[in-house]
Design an enzyme around this catalytic site. Structure first.
Site, PDB file in Angstrom:
ATOM      1  N   HIS A   1      13.207 -12.491  -5.511  1.00  0.00           N
ATOM      2  CA  HIS A   1      12.394 -11.892  -4.677  1.00  0.00           C
ATOM      3  C   HIS A   1      12.890 -10.359  -4.514  1.00  0.00           C
ATOM      4  CE1 HIS A   1       9.488 -11.736  -1.174  1.00  0.00           C
ATOM      5  NE2 HIS A   1      10.217 -10.627  -0.831  1.00  0.00           N
ATOM      6  N   GLU A   2      13.896 -10.461  -4.272  1.00  0.00           N
ATOM      7  CA  GLU A   2      14.554  -8.932  -4.064  1.00  0.00           C
ATOM      8  C   GLU A   2      14.747  -8.202  -5.325  1.00  0.00           C
ATOM      9  OE1 GLU A   2      14.750  -7.898  -1.094  1.00  0.00           O
ATOM     10  OE2 GLU A   2      14.271  -9.904  -0.489  1.00  0.00           O
TER      11      GLU A   2
ATOM     12  N   HIS B   1      11.436  -6.525  -5.927  1.00  0.00           N
ATOM     13  CA  HIS B   1      11.293  -5.116  -5.170  1.00  0.00           C
ATOM     14  C   HIS B   1      11.674  -4.020  -5.652  1.00  0.00           C
ATOM     15  CE1 HIS B   1       9.042  -6.253  -1.441  1.00  0.00           C
ATOM     16  NE2 HIS B   1      10.243  -7.424  -1.144  1.00  0.00           N
TER      17      HIS B   1
ATOM     18  N   GLY C   1       0.938  -1.291  -0.206  1.00  0.00           N
ATOM     19  CA  GLY C   1       0.089  -0.101   0.044  1.00  0.00           C
ATOM     20  C   GLY C   1       0.856   1.456   0.037  1.00  0.00           C
TER      21      GLY C   1
ATOM     22  N   GLY D   1       7.146 -15.793   1.649  1.00  0.00           N
ATOM     23  CA  GLY D   1       6.674 -14.805   2.266  1.00  0.00           C
ATOM     24  C   GLY D   1       7.287 -13.227   2.194  1.00  0.00           C
ATOM     25  N   CYS D   2       7.006 -12.346   2.969  1.00  0.00           N
ATOM     26  CA  CYS D   2       7.815 -11.116   2.521  1.00  0.00           C
ATOM     27  C   CYS D   2       7.435 -10.146   3.893  1.00  0.00           C
ATOM     28  CB  CYS D   2       7.306 -10.329   1.200  1.00  0.00           C
ATOM     29  SG  CYS D   2       7.990  -8.791   1.272  1.00  0.00           S
TER      30      CYS D   2
END
Length: 213
Positions: free
Chosen positions: A172-173, A176, A29, A129-130
């Protein structure tokens, strides 16, 4: 509900928001998590500003016991992340360690990283997960083998051919840094709250913390 709103308003008045880099992890968000991050000028890597950001990220990783952390997760849209996986046995079963090819590796800082997929046909699906999606996890397909290149925390070129779990953490990174979250790649019906059973056992009286006590 009215009492809760009053309490929240009182708390907000007492708390003065800090500027990034934060000592907490940004949550889904927050617009920063959807930014395509900007490269860091190599000439600035050894500056006080960048070194302080790296130190703060290391502290946040330690505080929340994370395997990886990207700059947007502490509020900064920069192409920088840190990864570490020192003790697989502490978090995973022997079966998972073997199945997902988990091998320990130390803290590594990656600046302006670039990733190359080494085999587009070889994918592995696993739960992921994160820290920016607190309490959520889902099954995510990831490439099994990748090559990472970039600069380390001193500005020196580095490279890493990673397989298995290490390759998953890298992907995953890297996501981001491009404004992506694991929910963008997950198998949709696999999304779940990691503590759903505990919530039922506690009749819903379970506190979800966004900080470490």
């Amino acid at each position: 509900m009215k009492i809760v709103s009053v309490v929240r308003n009182l708390l907000r008045k007492k708390v003065i928001p800090k500027n990034p880099p934060y000592f907490h992890v940004t949550q889904i968000g927050d617009p920063v998590l959807r930014n395509v991050c900007k490269p860091i000028d190599p000439a600035e890597i050894n500056s006080d500003r960048i070194q302080k950001i790296i130190l703060q990220m290391k502290n946040v990783m330690k505080r929340f016991d994370l395997f990886g952390l990207s700059a947007p997760q502490v509020g900064l849209p920069l192409r920088l992340f840190i990864v570490a996986f020192p003790d697989p046995e502490e978090s995973f079963s022997e079966g998972d360690i073997k199945k997902f090819e988990m091998q320990a590796f130390p803290h590594m800082v990656w600046i302006n990283p670039e990733m190359k997929i080494l085999d587009y046909k070889d994918k592995v699906t696993a739960l992921e997960g994160c820290a920016s999606l607190k309490s959520l996890q889902a099954k995510v397909p990831r490439y099994r083998k990748v090559q990472l290149t970039g600069l380390d925390e001193t500005g020196k070129p580095d490279s890493w051919t990673a397989e298995g779990w290490a390759a998953r953490i890298i992907q995953h990174e890297m996501d981001h840094l491009d404004g992506l979250l694991f929910t963008d790649s997950m198998l949709p019906k696999s999304l779940e709250c990691v503590c759903w059973q505990d919530i039922n056992l506690q009749n819903g009286l379970l506190e979800l913390r966004y900080y470490m006590s």
